[in-house]
Design a protein around this motif. Structure first.
Motif, PDB file in Angstrom:
ATOM      1  N   GLN A 148       0.819  -1.198   0.000  1.00  0.00           N
ATOM      2  CA  GLN A 148       0.000   0.000   0.000  1.00  0.00           C
ATOM      3  C   GLN A 148       0.864   1.264   0.000  1.00  0.00           C
ATOM      4  O   GLN A 148       0.533   2.245  -0.644  1.00  0.00           O
ATOM      5  CB  GLN A 148      -0.943   0.000   1.193  1.00  0.00           C
ATOM      6  CG  GLN A 148      -1.992   1.095   1.108  1.00  0.00           C
ATOM      7  CD  GLN A 148      -3.059   0.937   2.159  1.00  0.00           C
ATOM      8  OE1 GLN A 148      -2.918   0.148   3.071  1.00  0.00           O
ATOM      9  NE2 GLN A 148      -4.121   1.681   2.025  1.00  0.00           N
ATOM     10  N   ASP A 149       2.008   1.237   0.711  1.00  0.00           N
ATOM     11  CA  ASP A 149       2.901   2.393   0.718  1.00  0.00           C
ATOM     12  C   ASP A 149       3.432   2.677  -0.684  1.00  0.00           C
ATOM     13  O   ASP A 149       3.493   3.828  -1.107  1.00  0.00           O
ATOM     14  CB  ASP A 149       4.075   2.167   1.675  1.00  0.00           C
ATOM     15  CG  ASP A 149       3.634   2.163   3.136  1.00  0.00           C
ATOM     16  OD1 ASP A 149       2.559   2.715   3.439  1.00  0.00           O
ATOM     17  OD2 ASP A 149       4.372   1.605   3.957  1.00  0.00           O
ATOM     18  N   VAL A 157       3.222   5.886  -5.886  1.00  0.00           N
ATOM     19  CA  VAL A 157       2.887   5.943  -7.315  1.00  0.00           C
ATOM     20  C   VAL A 157       1.786   6.971  -7.551  1.00  0.00           C
ATOM     21  O   VAL A 157       1.848   7.767  -8.488  1.00  0.00           O
ATOM     22  CB  VAL A 157       2.460   4.550  -7.841  1.00  0.00           C
ATOM     23  CG1 VAL A 157       1.838   4.649  -9.219  1.00  0.00           C
ATOM     24  CG2 VAL A 157       3.648   3.601  -7.857  1.00  0.00           C
ATOM     25  N   ASN A 158       0.793   6.982  -6.693  1.00  0.00           N
ATOM     26  CA  ASN A 158      -0.314   7.926  -6.831  1.00  0.00           C
ATOM     27  C   ASN A 158       0.178   9.364  -6.690  1.00  0.00           C
ATOM     28  O   ASN A 158      -0.219  10.241  -7.460  1.00  0.00           O
ATOM     29  CB  ASN A 158      -1.395   7.619  -5.796  1.00  0.00           C
ATOM     30  CG  ASN A 158      -2.646   8.410  -6.035  1.00  0.00           C
ATOM     31  OD1 ASN A 158      -3.031   8.646  -7.175  1.00  0.00           O
ATOM     32  ND2 ASN A 158      -3.284   8.836  -4.976  1.00  0.00           N
ATOM     33  N   GLU A 159       1.042   9.624  -5.736  1.00  0.00           N
ATOM     34  CA  GLU A 159       1.579  10.973  -5.540  1.00  0.00           C
ATOM     35  C   GLU A 159       2.394  11.426  -6.754  1.00  0.00           C
ATOM     36  O   GLU A 159       2.290  12.575  -7.190  1.00  0.00           O
ATOM     37  CB  GLU A 159       2.427  11.021  -4.273  1.00  0.00           C
ATOM     38  CG  GLU A 159       1.603  10.889  -3.008  1.00  0.00           C
ATOM     39  CD  GLU A 159       2.448  10.694  -1.761  1.00  0.00           C
ATOM     40  OE1 GLU A 159       3.694  10.806  -1.830  1.00  0.00           O
ATOM     41  OE2 GLU A 159       1.854  10.408  -0.706  1.00  0.00           O
ATOM     42  N   ILE A 160       3.203  10.517  -7.288  1.00  0.00           N
ATOM     43  CA  ILE A 160       4.006  10.843  -8.471  1.00  0.00           C
ATOM     44  C   ILE A 160       3.091  11.128  -9.662  1.00  0.00           C
ATOM     45  O   ILE A 160       3.294  12.089 -10.399  1.00  0.00           O
ATOM     46  CB  ILE A 160       4.997   9.717  -8.794  1.00  0.00           C
ATOM     47  CG1 ILE A 160       6.073   9.656  -7.704  1.00  0.00           C
ATOM     48  CG2 ILE A 160       5.626   9.907 -10.173  1.00  0.00           C
ATOM     49  CD1 ILE A 160       6.945   8.431  -7.763  1.00  0.00           C
ATOM     50  N   ASN A 196      -0.001  12.214  -9.609  1.00  0.00           N
ATOM     51  CA  ASN A 196      -0.683  13.499  -9.414  1.00  0.00           C
ATOM     52  C   ASN A 196       0.222  14.664  -9.786  1.00  0.00           C
ATOM     53  O   ASN A 196      -0.221  15.613 -10.438  1.00  0.00           O
ATOM     54  CB  ASN A 196      -1.167  13.630  -7.968  1.00  0.00           C
ATOM     55  CG  ASN A 196      -2.349  12.731  -7.694  1.00  0.00           C
ATOM     56  OD1 ASN A 196      -3.098  12.367  -8.588  1.00  0.00           O
ATOM     57  ND2 ASN A 196      -2.508  12.351  -6.445  1.00  0.00           N
ATOM     58  N   LEU A 197       1.477  14.596  -9.403  1.00  0.00           N
ATOM     59  CA  LEU A 197       2.435  15.645  -9.762  1.00  0.00           C
ATOM     60  C   LEU A 197       2.640  15.683 -11.273  1.00  0.00           C
ATOM     61  O   LEU A 197       2.627  16.739 -11.894  1.00  0.00           O
ATOM     62  CB  LEU A 197       3.769  15.404  -9.045  1.00  0.00           C
ATOM     63  CG  LEU A 197       4.894  16.386  -9.350  1.00  0.00           C
ATOM     64  CD1 LEU A 197       4.500  17.801  -8.927  1.00  0.00           C
ATOM     65  CD2 LEU A 197       6.162  15.956  -8.632  1.00  0.00           C
ATOM     66  N   TRP A 198       2.804  14.516 -11.876  1.00  0.00           N
ATOM     67  CA  TRP A 198       3.036  14.398 -13.311  1.00  0.00           C
ATOM     68  C   TRP A 198       1.842  14.927 -14.106  1.00  0.00           C
ATOM     69  O   TRP A 198       1.994  15.664 -15.078  1.00  0.00           O
ATOM     70  CB  TRP A 198       3.323  12.935 -13.636  1.00  0.00           C
ATOM     71  CG  TRP A 198       3.761  12.652 -15.013  1.00  0.00           C
ATOM     72  CD1 TRP A 198       4.936  13.023 -15.599  1.00  0.00           C
ATOM     73  CD2 TRP A 198       3.049  11.917 -16.006  1.00  0.00           C
ATOM     74  NE1 TRP A 198       4.990  12.550 -16.891  1.00  0.00           N
ATOM     75  CE2 TRP A 198       3.849  11.870 -17.161  1.00  0.00           C
ATOM     76  CE3 TRP A 198       1.819  11.272 -16.013  1.00  0.00           C
ATOM     77  CZ2 TRP A 198       3.452  11.222 -18.316  1.00  0.00           C
ATOM     78  CZ3 TRP A 198       1.426  10.623 -17.169  1.00  0.00           C
ATOM     79  CH2 TRP A 198       2.246  10.611 -18.303  1.00  0.00           C
ATOM     80  N   SER A 199       0.626  14.563 -13.683  1.00  0.00           N
ATOM     81  CA  SER A 199      -0.566  15.002 -14.415  1.00  0.00           C
ATOM     82  C   SER A 199      -0.827  16.494 -14.216  1.00  0.00           C
ATOM     83  O   SER A 199      -1.390  17.144 -15.097  1.00  0.00           O
ATOM     84  CB  SER A 199      -1.787  14.182 -14.007  1.00  0.00           C
ATOM     85  OG  SER A 199      -2.107  14.405 -12.656  1.00  0.00           O
ATOM     86  N   THR A 200      -0.420  17.039 -13.074  1.00  0.00           N
ATOM     87  CA  THR A 200      -0.549  18.472 -12.834  1.00  0.00           C
ATOM     88  C   THR A 200       0.251  19.267 -13.864  1.00  0.00           C
ATOM     89  O   THR A 200      -0.119  20.387 -14.215  1.00  0.00           O
ATOM     90  CB  THR A 200      -0.068  18.821 -11.407  1.00  0.00           C
ATOM     91  OG1 THR A 200      -0.877  18.101 -10.477  1.00  0.00           O
ATOM     92  CG2 THR A 200      -0.181  20.293 -11.114  1.00  0.00           C
ATOM     93  N   ASN A 201       1.314  18.665 -14.377  1.00  0.00           N
ATOM     94  CA  ASN A 201       2.146  19.320 -15.393  1.00  0.00           C
ATOM     95  C   ASN A 201       1.617  19.094 -16.809  1.00  0.00           C
ATOM     96  O   ASN A 201       2.335  19.324 -17.780  1.00  0.00           O
ATOM     97  CB  ASN A 201       3.592  18.828 -15.288  1.00  0.00           C
ATOM     98  CG  ASN A 201       4.256  19.337 -14.036  1.00  0.00           C
ATOM     99  OD1 ASN A 201       4.003  20.446 -13.595  1.00  0.00           O
ATOM    100  ND2 ASN A 201       5.110  18.519 -13.438  1.00  0.00           N
ATOM    101  N   SER A 229      -2.390   0.314  -9.097  1.00  0.00           N
ATOM    102  CA  SER A 229      -1.774   0.896  -7.894  1.00  0.00           C
ATOM    103  C   SER A 229      -2.829   1.601  -7.041  1.00  0.00           C
ATOM    104  O   SER A 229      -2.759   1.576  -5.812  1.00  0.00           O
ATOM    105  CB  SER A 229      -0.643   1.853  -8.262  1.00  0.00           C
ATOM    106  OG  SER A 229      -1.127   3.053  -8.784  1.00  0.00           O
ATOM    107  N   LEU A 230      -3.822   2.212  -7.663  1.00  0.00           N
ATOM    108  CA  LEU A 230      -4.903   2.851  -6.909  1.00  0.00           C
ATOM    109  C   LEU A 230      -5.711   1.823  -6.129  1.00  0.00           C
ATOM    110  O   LEU A 230      -6.192   2.103  -5.033  1.00  0.00           O
ATOM    111  CB  LEU A 230      -5.834   3.626  -7.844  1.00  0.00           C
ATOM    112  CG  LEU A 230      -5.289   4.900  -8.446  1.00  0.00           C
ATOM    113  CD1 LEU A 230      -6.305   5.485  -9.419  1.00  0.00           C
ATOM    114  CD2 LEU A 230      -4.936   5.909  -7.380  1.00  0.00           C
ATOM    115  N   TYR A 231      -5.843   0.651  -6.703  1.00  0.00           N
ATOM    116  CA  TYR A 231      -6.579  -0.421  -6.028  1.00  0.00           C
ATOM    117  C   TYR A 231      -5.962  -0.705  -4.664  1.00  0.00           C
ATOM    118  O   TYR A 231      -6.666  -0.882  -3.674  1.00  0.00           O
ATOM    119  CB  TYR A 231      -6.574  -1.676  -6.903  1.00  0.00           C
ATOM    120  CG  TYR A 231      -7.217  -2.863  -6.235  1.00  0.00           C
ATOM    121  CD1 TYR A 231      -8.599  -3.006  -6.242  1.00  0.00           C
ATOM    122  CD2 TYR A 231      -6.454  -3.834  -5.597  1.00  0.00           C
ATOM    123  CE1 TYR A 231      -9.205  -4.087  -5.630  1.00  0.00           C
ATOM    124  CE2 TYR A 231      -7.051  -4.913  -4.981  1.00  0.00           C
ATOM    125  CZ  TYR A 231      -8.423  -5.038  -4.998  1.00  0.00           C
ATOM    126  OH  TYR A 231      -9.018  -6.108  -4.377  1.00  0.00           O
TER     127      TYR A 231
END
Length: 81
Positions: A2-3, A8-11, A13-18, A33-35
């Motif tokens: 889960q960690d 992966v989710n945080e990365i 989110n940052l990537w898609s923000t760009n 990974s979201l699962y």
């Protein structure tokens, strides 16, 4: 596990923000990974989109795998509703 999924989710989110977007197998793996981050609604939404995107007569092997596995996950979700 889960960690790692949370990282992966945080990365992502940052990537898609760009202004970036995942497609195909990368999008499928992101949903997996979201699962593991207990984000079932978001997972199902992604798998439903992947299922629709990969429903066509002529497909590459990668698209077949994404289509089949996304359909399995999508149908499994509705089996519990």
């Amino acid at each position: 596990m889960q960690d790692n999924a949370q990282i992966v989710n945080e990365i992502y989110n940052l990537w898609s923000t760009n202004g970036n977007e995942l497609k195909g197998y990368s999008k499928f793996m992101y949903a997996c990974s979201l699962y593991y981050s207990n984000r079932e609604n978001q997972v199902i939404e992604i798998f439903e989109k992947l299922y629709q995107e990969n429903y066509k007569e002529i497909v590459k092997d990668e698209e077949k795998v994404i289509y089949i596995l996304s359909g399995i996950v999508k149908e499994k979700k509705y089996a519990y509703v």
